[in-house]
Design a protein around this motif. Structure first.
Motif, PDB file in Angstrom:
ATOM      1  N   ALA A   1       0.855  -1.194   0.000  1.00 46.69           N
ATOM      2  CA  ALA A   1       0.000   0.000   0.000  1.00 46.69           C
ATOM      3  C   ALA A   1       0.889   1.241   0.000  1.00 46.69           C
ATOM      4  N   ASP A   2       0.434   2.264  -0.667  1.00 51.58           N
ATOM      5  CA  ASP A   2       1.214   3.491  -0.783  1.00 51.58           C
ATOM      6  C   ASP A   2       1.330   4.208   0.563  1.00 51.58           C
ATOM      7  N   PHE A   3       2.445   4.923   0.739  1.00 54.38           N
ATOM      8  CA  PHE A   3       2.685   5.672   1.973  1.00 54.38           C
ATOM      9  C   PHE A   3       1.501   6.565   2.340  1.00 54.38           C
ATOM     10  N   ALA A   4       0.857   7.168   1.333  1.00 53.77           N
ATOM     11  CA  ALA A   4      -0.213   8.135   1.598  1.00 53.77           C
ATOM     12  C   ALA A   4      -1.444   7.500   2.228  1.00 53.77           C
ATOM     13  N   THR A   5      -1.518   6.163   2.235  1.00 52.19           N
ATOM     14  CA  THR A   5      -2.680   5.474   2.814  1.00 52.19           C
ATOM     15  C   THR A   5      -2.451   5.035   4.258  1.00 52.19           C
ATOM     16  N   GLU A   6      -1.216   5.132   4.724  1.00 54.23           N
ATOM     17  CA  GLU A   6      -0.857   4.509   6.005  1.00 54.23           C
ATOM     18  C   GLU A   6      -1.566   5.144   7.201  1.00 54.23           C
ATOM     19  N   LYS A   7      -1.760   6.452   7.184  1.00 55.13           N
ATOM     20  CA  LYS A   7      -2.309   7.137   8.358  1.00 55.13           C
ATOM     21  C   LYS A   7      -3.817   7.368   8.268  1.00 55.13           C
ATOM     22  N   GLY A   8      -4.435   6.922   7.190  1.00 56.29           N
ATOM     23  CA  GLY A   8      -5.865   7.162   7.015  1.00 56.29           C
ATOM     24  C   GLY A   8      -6.736   6.092   7.652  1.00 56.29           C
ATOM     25  N   ALA A   9      -8.008   6.352   7.710  1.00 60.53           N
ATOM     26  CA  ALA A   9      -8.975   5.406   8.293  1.00 60.53           C
ATOM     27  C   ALA A   9     -10.288   5.490   7.526  1.00 60.53           C
ATOM     28  N   ASP A  10     -11.108   4.449   7.732  1.00 58.01           N
ATOM     29  CA  ASP A  10     -12.464   4.407   7.179  1.00 58.01           C
ATOM     30  C   ASP A  10     -12.477   4.566   5.655  1.00 58.01           C
ATOM     31  N   TRP A  11     -11.656   3.756   5.003  1.00 56.59           N
ATOM     32  CA  TRP A  11     -11.540   3.814   3.549  1.00 56.59           C
ATOM     33  C   TRP A  11     -12.740   3.152   2.861  1.00 56.59           C
ATOM     34  N   VAL A  12     -12.957   3.516   1.608  1.00 55.00           N
ATOM     35  CA  VAL A  12     -13.937   2.842   0.750  1.00 55.00           C
ATOM     36  C   VAL A  12     -13.136   2.061  -0.285  1.00 55.00           C
ATOM     37  N   ILE A  13     -13.452   0.746  -0.404  1.00 55.99           N
ATOM     38  CA  ILE A  13     -12.641  -0.124  -1.252  1.00 55.99           C
ATOM     39  C   ILE A  13     -13.496  -1.274  -1.771  1.00 55.99           C
ATOM     40  N   GLY A  14     -13.046  -1.923  -2.848  1.00 57.13           N
ATOM     41  CA  GLY A  14     -13.762  -3.058  -3.405  1.00 57.13           C
ATOM     42  C   GLY A  14     -13.923  -4.183  -2.396  1.00 57.13           C
ATOM     43  N   ALA A  15     -15.056  -4.919  -2.499  1.00 52.51           N
ATOM     44  CA  ALA A  15     -15.391  -5.967  -1.521  1.00 52.51           C
ATOM     45  C   ALA A  15     -15.102  -7.369  -2.041  1.00 52.51           C
ATOM     46  N   ASN A  16     -14.396  -7.488  -3.156  1.00 49.02           N
ATOM     47  CA  ASN A  16     -14.115  -8.797  -3.774  1.00 49.02           C
ATOM     48  C   ASN A  16     -15.403  -9.563  -4.108  1.00 49.02           C
ATOM     49  N   GLU A  17     -16.388  -8.808  -4.488  1.00 48.88           N
ATOM     50  CA  GLU A  17     -17.657  -9.351  -4.982  1.00 48.88           C
ATOM     51  C   GLU A  17     -18.172  -8.335  -5.995  1.00 48.88           C
ATOM     52  N   ASP A  18     -18.458  -8.802  -7.197  1.00 48.79           N
ATOM     53  CA  ASP A  18     -18.885  -7.890  -8.243  1.00 48.79           C
ATOM     54  C   ASP A  18     -20.053  -7.027  -7.793  1.00 48.79           C
ATOM     55  N   ASP A  19     -19.958  -5.724  -8.072  1.00 50.47           N
ATOM     56  CA  ASP A  19     -21.000  -4.738  -7.763  1.00 50.47           C
ATOM     57  C   ASP A  19     -21.150  -4.473  -6.275  1.00 50.47           C
ATOM     58  N   TYR A  20     -20.077  -4.718  -5.515  1.00 50.02           N
ATOM     59  CA  TYR A  20     -20.100  -4.407  -4.067  1.00 50.02           C
ATOM     60  C   TYR A  20     -18.791  -3.744  -3.663  1.00 50.02           C
ATOM     61  N   HIS A  21     -18.917  -2.800  -2.711  1.00 51.63           N
ATOM     62  CA  HIS A  21     -17.740  -2.171  -2.111  1.00 51.63           C
ATOM     63  C   HIS A  21     -17.906  -2.158  -0.591  1.00 51.63           C
ATOM     64  N   TYR A  22     -16.787  -2.021   0.105  1.00 54.57           N
ATOM     65  CA  TYR A  22     -16.810  -1.831   1.553  1.00 54.57           C
ATOM     66  C   TYR A  22     -16.656  -0.350   1.863  1.00 54.57           C
ATOM     67  N   THR A  23     -17.397   0.132   2.838  1.00 54.78           N
ATOM     68  CA  THR A  23     -17.121   1.414   3.475  1.00 54.78           C
ATOM     69  C   THR A  23     -16.599   1.114   4.872  1.00 54.78           C
ATOM     70  N   GLY A  24     -15.881   2.072   5.461  1.00 54.07           N
ATOM     71  CA  GLY A  24     -15.363   1.882   6.810  1.00 54.07           C
ATOM     72  C   GLY A  24     -14.235   0.870   6.885  1.00 54.07           C
ATOM     73  N   PHE A  25     -13.460   0.698   5.801  1.00 55.31           N
ATOM     74  CA  PHE A  25     -12.361  -0.262   5.840  1.00 55.31           C
ATOM     75  C   PHE A  25     -11.160   0.349   6.565  1.00 55.31           C
ATOM     76  N   ASN A  26     -10.519  -0.468   7.445  1.00 51.31           N
ATOM     77  CA  ASN A  26      -9.334  -0.023   8.187  1.00 51.31           C
ATOM     78  C   ASN A  26      -8.263  -1.102   8.171  1.00 51.31           C
ATOM     79  N   PHE A  27      -7.033  -0.667   7.888  1.00 54.32           N
ATOM     80  CA  PHE A  27      -5.900  -1.589   7.903  1.00 54.32           C
ATOM     81  C   PHE A  27      -5.706  -2.128   9.312  1.00 54.32           C
ATOM     82  N   GLY A  28      -5.300  -3.387   9.416  1.00 52.56           N
ATOM     83  CA  GLY A  28      -5.016  -4.007  10.701  1.00 52.56           C
ATOM     84  C   GLY A  28      -6.245  -4.591  11.366  1.00 52.56           C
ATOM     85  N   ARG A  29      -7.399  -3.941  11.175  1.00 53.48           N
ATOM     86  CA  ARG A  29      -8.646  -4.443  11.763  1.00 53.48           C
ATOM     87  C   ARG A  29      -9.394  -5.333  10.774  1.00 53.48           C
ATOM     88  N   ASP A  30      -9.502  -4.888   9.542  1.00 49.98           N
ATOM     89  CA  ASP A  30     -10.318  -5.614   8.553  1.00 49.98           C
ATOM     90  C   ASP A  30      -9.484  -6.444   7.585  1.00 49.98           C
TER      91      ASP A  30
END
Length: 570
Positions: A347-376
């Motif tokens: 992951a890029d340096f610019a993502t390291e300090k952020g929280a509650d990201w929105v990212i793909g959910a590994n299921e077509d037509d779905y995304h995750y909100t509230g994604f956090n490194f280390g927890r999810d």
């Protein structure tokens, strides 16, 4: 030189296919004439400019201790096969056969030829270091030649090659050539910056590009507002963010996002800031069937040069096949993310300090909100994966980065042993032991410099040459030269006096209307212009204009020669 003895071929309008200012103006000013796609004849006016650039380059190469020779345009295939570049170089290498069905190529560069010469001529450390250069025509079979001589198939290049007994010697010569390049571009009067760069297909280790700053430039360079740091945007490093990571404020939630396949669509669908999104890029790993997931902020630009250098990533960089992605992630592109993925994740340096990201959910037509490194998902390895943006911290710790567009006109490389080893360019050291030579190479695009200078120096009337590059330093424009005896006498007198002062002057004695002569003088960009007319002569004056100022002044006829000579010396 009198125009009647020379050849001036100007146009009122440039051909429709000309896009860049330099392409339009070089055609309108009659500097070049197109013969075929990417092939140009350098006309007399353009050739004078080209020769002036060559002369300055030659003087600075000689001053730097480089020795001139001349290598052939046509090169034997055996040398390129020996270095491994016969196939690697691709279709840009124009391959030809002679009457005996032997393979040759039109040389795009000369590493193989010069290394072959040196391995046959130099065998002892006592003969090193050596630095050779030539100014020669090159040919690269560009798939889309464009922008005139800026990216032509045939071009003139100065390339130099140095050979050394050790790396310290290479570094010394590299710095000498770097300094020589700075002197070349300073003498040419160009606004330029040397920037750290990637070595590309040439290979080797360290390299610097010399970029002429121009809004039309294809390259983007990053430079510090508080130091001398400058680098190509693709090579400029980003730094890890300081401080603590923001605390998670949301739970991981799967959201239905039908038809959303891009970051732009995701931002619009969820009505969120793009800075809150993560995009996923899947590339092939070093091991067969292995995939590597790369994450960066949705508003940042992926840097494939940096990614290719990561441990475990296949080189050259290759995007994962869609079927392989679907098999390992359970989804197609546009819906991918790290949750549940067990492979290597960067992951890029610019993502390291952020929280509650929105990212793909590994299921077509779905995304995750509230994604956090280390927890999810497991903590990835945080690295530099993106191009810098304006306002980023300068890598040297001084100031902030600014971005500017540039045109690459020169490049210097520390090749090390890339070609010397492939072609066995060896020597005996002071212990009688065989060693492979260290090598550097140094190129300047002579024809490209001309176009870059025009991109940087033009206005609505035409080219604005620096004195060092102008086809002529001064032009005399007599009104009614063929009809007025007083005008002819004054023009001839001033012309002879300027020649006696060593001024490279053009007397435009063509039988053309005044408007044509004046417009051509501005289009051609000759720095100093003297206009002679009957009315001004009756008052003892001529009209003087400096092309860059674009303002005309009356000057006593008896003072004009000294004024022009003094201006050129200044």
């Amino acid at each position: 030189m009198k125009a009647s003895q020379f050849f001036i071929s100007t146009l009122k309008e440039a051909p429709a296919e000309a896009a860049l200012a330099s392409h339009k103006l070089m055609l309108r000013a009659g500097l070049v004439k197109a013969n075929a796609s990417g092939l140009y004849t350098w006309m007399p006016m353009g050739l004078r400019v080209l020769r002036k650039v060559e002369n300055i380059v030659r003087e600075e190469m000689n001053r730097a201790g480089s020795v001139e020779l001349l290598m052939p345009v046509v090169q034997p295939a055996e040398l390129w096969q020996e270095s491994g570049r016969w196939e690697f170089y691709g279709k840009e290498l124009l391959r030809i056969k002679d009457r005996h069905d032997r393979d040759f190529c039109m040389g795009p560069t000369c590493e193989e030829v010069i290394t072959d010469i040196v391995r046959k001529e130099i065998n002892s450390y006592k003969q090193l270091p050596k630095n050779f250069y030539h100014i020669q025509t090159k040919f690269r079979d560009e798939v889309r030649p464009r922008f005139g001589v800026m990216r032509a198939r045939e071009f003139v290049m100065k390339d130099a090659y140095s050979f050394h007994a050790d790396f310290a010697s290479l570094q010394t010569t590299y710095q000498e050539m770097y300094d020589a390049y700075c002197r070349v571009f300073e003498r040419l009067g160009l606004n330029f910056r040397p920037v750290a760069a990637d070595t590309g297909s040439i290979g080797g280790t360290g390299s610097h590009e010399f970029q002429v700053l121009a809004e039309s430039g294809e390259d983007v360079i990053a430079y510090s507002d508080a130091s001398d740091f400058a680098a190509n945007v693709e090579l400029a490093p980003t730094l890890p963010l300081a401080g603590e990571r923001a605390a998670a404020g949301k739970a991981l939630e799967k959201v239905h996002t039908p038809g959303v396949k891009t970051i732009a669509a995701l931002v619009e669908f969820l009505n969120i800031p793009v800075e809150q999104t993560l995009k996923s890029i899947v590339v092939e790993g070093e091991e067969a069937g292995e995939l590597v997931l790369l994450l960066l902020r949705g508003d940042h630009e992926f840097n494939d040069i940096k990614a290719e250098k990561l441990a475990g990533v296949k080189s050259p960089l290759a995007m994962a096949a869609p079927e392989a992605v679907a098999a390992q992630f359970g989804a197609n592109g546009g819906s991918l993310g790290p949750v549940g993925f067990t492979g290597k994740v960067y992951a890029d340096f610019a993502t390291e300090k952020g929280a509650d990201w929105v990212i793909g959910a590994n299921e077509d037509d779905y995304h995750y909100t509230g994604f956090n490194f280390g927890r999810d998902a497991a903590e990835p390895e945080f690295v530099d994966l993106r191009n810098v943006v304006e306002g980023d911290a300068s890598p040297d710790g001084k100031g902030r980065l600014k971005l500017a567009r540039g045109i690459e006109v020169g490049h210097v490389f520390q090749l090390r042993d890339k070609y010397a080893k492939a072609l066995n360019a060896s020597f005996l050291d002071n212990n009688g032991k065989s060693q492979i030579m260290e090598m550097g190479c140094y190129g300047i695009g002579i024809t490209r410099v001309v176009a870059a200078a025009i991109e940087q120096n033009n206005d609505e009337k035409g080219i604005i040459w620096t004195e060092a590059m102008a086809p002529f330093e001064a032009v005399i424009v007599p009104m009614n030269y063929k009809k007025s005896e007083s005008v002819k006498a004054a023009a001839d007198e001033i012309y002879a006096a300027l020649l006696a002062q060593g001024v490279d002057v053009l007397l435009d004695d063509r039988d053309e209307r005044a408007g044509v002569l004046l417009n051509d003088s501005e289009l051609l960009g000759i720095p100093h212009r003297i206009v002679i007319g009957d009315r001004a002569l009756k008052e003892g004056n001529v009209e003087y204009a400096y092309r860059r100022d674009n303002e005309a002044h009356s000057v006593p006829q008896g003072e004009i020669v000294a004024k022009v000579a003094a201006a050129l010396k200044a």
